[in-house]
Enzyme design. Structure first.
Site, PDB file in Angstrom:
ATOM      1  N   GLY A  10       0.851  -1.194   0.000  1.00 60.95           N
ATOM      2  CA  GLY A  10       0.000   0.000   0.000  1.00 60.95           C
ATOM      3  C   GLY A  10       0.882   1.239   0.000  1.00 60.95           C
ATOM      4  O   GLY A  10       1.937   1.236   0.625  1.00 60.95           O
ATOM      5  N   ARG A  73       0.561  -4.861  -4.585  1.00 56.79           N
ATOM      6  CA  ARG A  73       0.782  -5.879  -3.548  1.00 56.79           C
ATOM      7  C   ARG A  73       1.153  -7.195  -4.235  1.00 56.79           C
ATOM      8  O   ARG A  73       0.443  -7.672  -5.102  1.00 56.79           O
ATOM      9  CB  ARG A  73      -0.489  -6.073  -2.729  1.00 56.79           C
ATOM     10  CG  ARG A  73      -0.847  -4.881  -1.867  1.00 56.79           C
ATOM     11  CD  ARG A  73      -1.873  -5.238  -0.825  1.00 56.79           C
ATOM     12  NE  ARG A  73      -2.378  -4.074  -0.116  1.00 56.79           N
ATOM     13  CZ  ARG A  73      -1.793  -3.501   0.929  1.00 56.79           C
ATOM     14  NH1 ARG A  73      -0.659  -3.989   1.377  1.00 56.79           N
ATOM     15  NH2 ARG A  73      -2.328  -2.426   1.505  1.00 56.79           N
ATOM     16  N   ASN A 111       5.461  -4.547   6.070  1.00 58.26           N
ATOM     17  CA  ASN A 111       5.848  -5.863   6.586  1.00 58.26           C
ATOM     18  C   ASN A 111       6.032  -6.939   5.521  1.00 58.26           C
ATOM     19  O   ASN A 111       7.032  -7.653   5.520  1.00 58.26           O
ATOM     20  CB  ASN A 111       4.791  -6.341   7.583  1.00 58.26           C
ATOM     21  CG  ASN A 111       5.004  -5.682   8.921  1.00 58.26           C
ATOM     22  OD1 ASN A 111       6.004  -5.921   9.567  1.00 58.26           O
ATOM     23  ND2 ASN A 111       4.092  -4.819   9.317  1.00 58.26           N
ATOM     24  N   THR A 133       4.867   2.645   6.141  1.00 62.78           N
ATOM     25  CA  THR A 133       3.462   2.252   6.335  1.00 62.78           C
ATOM     26  C   THR A 133       2.761   3.240   7.269  1.00 62.78           C
ATOM     27  O   THR A 133       3.354   3.690   8.260  1.00 62.78           O
ATOM     28  CB  THR A 133       3.277   0.831   6.918  1.00 62.78           C
ATOM     29  OG1 THR A 133       1.910   0.689   7.314  1.00 62.78           O
ATOM     30  CG2 THR A 133       4.145   0.526   8.118  1.00 62.78           C
ATOM     31  N   ILE A 134       1.533   3.521   6.929  1.00 58.21           N
ATOM     32  CA  ILE A 134       0.746   4.394   7.817  1.00 58.21           C
ATOM     33  C   ILE A 134       0.412   3.656   9.112  1.00 58.21           C
ATOM     34  O   ILE A 134      -0.046   4.272  10.066  1.00 58.21           O
ATOM     35  CB  ILE A 134      -0.558   4.878   7.138  1.00 58.21           C
ATOM     36  CG1 ILE A 134      -1.502   3.712   6.833  1.00 58.21           C
ATOM     37  CG2 ILE A 134      -0.255   5.680   5.899  1.00 58.21           C
ATOM     38  CD1 ILE A 134      -2.916   4.148   6.486  1.00 58.21           C
ATOM     39  N   ASP A 135       0.628   2.326   9.146  1.00 56.61           N
ATOM     40  CA  ASP A 135       0.242   1.542  10.327  1.00 56.61           C
ATOM     41  C   ASP A 135       1.282   1.603  11.462  1.00 56.61           C
ATOM     42  O   ASP A 135       0.968   1.232  12.590  1.00 56.61           O
ATOM     43  CB  ASP A 135       0.045   0.068   9.934  1.00 56.61           C
ATOM     44  CG  ASP A 135      -1.117  -0.117   8.963  1.00 56.61           C
ATOM     45  OD1 ASP A 135      -1.990   0.759   8.910  1.00 56.61           O
ATOM     46  OD2 ASP A 135      -1.144  -1.146   8.253  1.00 56.61           O
TER      47      ASP A 135
HETATM   48  O1  F6P Z   1      -0.977  -1.249   5.224  1.00 59.75           O
HETATM   49  C1  F6P Z   1      -1.537  -0.008   5.034  1.00 59.75           C
HETATM   50  C2  F6P Z   1      -3.045  -0.092   4.930  1.00 59.75           C
HETATM   51  O2  F6P Z   1      -3.500   1.182   4.557  1.00 59.75           O
HETATM   52  C3  F6P Z   1      -3.773  -0.595   6.166  1.00 59.75           C
HETATM   53  O3  F6P Z   1      -3.909   0.377   7.169  1.00 59.75           O
HETATM   54  C4  F6P Z   1      -5.062  -1.016   5.574  1.00 59.75           C
HETATM   55  O4  F6P Z   1      -5.693  -1.946   6.408  1.00 59.75           O
HETATM   56  C5  F6P Z   1      -4.661  -1.594   4.253  1.00 59.75           C
HETATM   57  O5  F6P Z   1      -3.433  -0.993   3.909  1.00 59.75           O
HETATM   58  C6  F6P Z   1      -5.636  -1.361   3.135  1.00 59.75           C
HETATM   59  O6  F6P Z   1      -5.187  -2.052   2.021  1.00 59.75           O
HETATM   60  P1  F6P Z   1      -5.694  -1.791   0.529  1.00 59.75           P
HETATM   61  O7  F6P Z   1      -5.175  -0.465   0.093  1.00 59.75           O
HETATM   62  O8  F6P Z   1      -5.117  -2.913  -0.237  1.00 59.75           O
HETATM   63  O9  F6P Z   1      -7.183  -1.773   0.601  1.00 59.75           O
END
Ligand code: F6P
Length: 356
Positions: A10, A73, A111, A133-135
């Site tokens: 992401g 991804r 990760n 990562t924003i997480d």
């Molecule tokens: O890993 C970053 C993140 O934005 C998470 O906070 C979120 O759960 C996920 O990616 C969303 O993934 P996608 O953009 O594939 O919907």
């Protein structure tokens, strides 16, 4: 010197700032630098989709969100599965690396991306990983870039909800990103004065949520704001196996946990409960100044690691100092919110409920 670069997983706000940091750090100090950018994450490296980048590519991108290389991804767990046309993805990545005669591959990602970076290290490639990562859930670094930019956005969303919640005496739920970890929800919730914060790491009970709402009501507060992580989970659901949970969720058919909590609140209190989901806005826009500084520092430290030949590392930040952290020590580990950490205790002391 020849380096390759890719952004995977992401996106987030400061990927460009980080790449700029690396390239500036190298180009100021190395003669004949060639930078190859692989498009759309590991896909570009697998299928040989790349371009030689010039200094023009890195000009004016400190403040630009997204990634000039694109991202996708490419799950680690599928890396050993055959790709398009039955291609061996790991061998293909190695071939492209060697074909270009790269001295190092700079990999920006979270990760999953880090696990593949470690795999490439094990396969003998020179890699440097930058924690994106924003997480903020990457083990071995106090901070990941993108996190504070996302906190700002989630916090602004909750701030805006505050005024309307107060006018209408409603319960509002703002759903914050984070399926597995709750750092973003915790920070955005505390920063914006949320009354209830629900995190994946602290399973909630419906009774506790209702108790917190009633307590506010008795204190004369007509509205309540909940900051709920995407991955928040009830105590009951936390006891289920993955399979059982999937089945239960499919049956319930709520778009996400927040809608379930909202319906429960309305049924039990009679209060209108509304859900706001800022979603991917949290990954968008310009990086905040903190992230610009962080990425400039991490990027520059990555450049030094490359010049020193210290490959196989993530460049993290620990106690305010950039640090090389061996990938083998951190790949596959997650940095979660400890339910007993000081920040949670401090928030609870101020009356914030975690629904536990
Ligand atoms: O890993 C970053 C993140 O934005 C998470 O906070 C979120 O759960 C996920 O990616 C969303 O993934 P996608 O953009 O594939 O919907």
């Amino acid at each position: 010197m020849k380096i390759g670069m890719l952004t995977s997983g992401g996106d987030c706000q400061a990927l460009n700032a980080a790449m700029r940091g690396v390239v500036k750090g190298l180009s100021e100090n190395v003669d004949n630098l060639e930078v190859y950018g692989f498009y759309n994450g590991y896909k570009g490296l697998i299928y040989g989709n790349y371009r030689l980048l010039t200094s023009e590519d890195f000009s004016g991108i400190l403040t630009r969100g997204g990634t000039i290389l694109g991202s996708s991804r490419e799950p680690f767990k599928n890396m050993r599965d055959p790709g398009e046309n039955g291609i061996d993805k790991v061998e293909a990545m190695k071939n492209n690396y060697y074909k270009l005669n790269l001295d190092c591959l700079v990999i920006l990602g979270g990760n999953g991306t880090q696990k593949t970076a470690n795999l490439l290290r094990e396969e003998g490639l020179h890699v440097i990983h930058l924690p994106k990562t924003i997480d903020n859930d990457i083990y071995g670094t106090d901070m990941t870039f993108g996190f504070y930019s996302a906190v700002n956005i989630a916090c602004e969303a909750i701030d805006c909800i505050h005024t309307t919640a107060a006018s209408h005496n409603r319960v509002f739920i703002v759903e914050v990103m984070g399926h597995k970890v709750g750092w973003l929800t915790l920070y955005a919730g505390v920063a914006s004065g949320a009354d209830i914060i629900l995190l994946p790491e602290i399973p909630y009970s419906d009774d506790s949520i209702i108790e917190a709402i009633e307590k506010r009501r008795k204190a004369g507060k007509g509205f309540t704001i909940l900051a709920v992580a995407e991955g928040a989970i009830s105590k009951k659901d936390a006891k289920l196996s993955k399979k059982e949970l999937k089945k239960k969720r499919a049956k319930e058919a709520y778009p996400s946990v927040s809608y379930r909590v909202a319906q429960m609140i309305t049924e039990r209190t009679g209060s209108e409960a509304r859900v706001t989901v800022p979603g991917h806005t949290q990954r968008g826009g310009s990086p905040c100044p903190y992230d610009r500084v962080l990425c400039s520092r991490l990027g520059s430290a990555a450049a030094k690691a490359i010049m020193d030949g210290k490959f196989g590392n993530m460049v993290g930040i620990i106690n305010g100092e950039t640090k090389l952290v061996p990938l083998e020590e951190v790949a596959g580990k997650l940095k979660v919110v400890d339910p007993n950490c000081k920040m949670v205790k401090e928030a609870k002391r101020m009356g914030i409920s975690f629904g536990d």
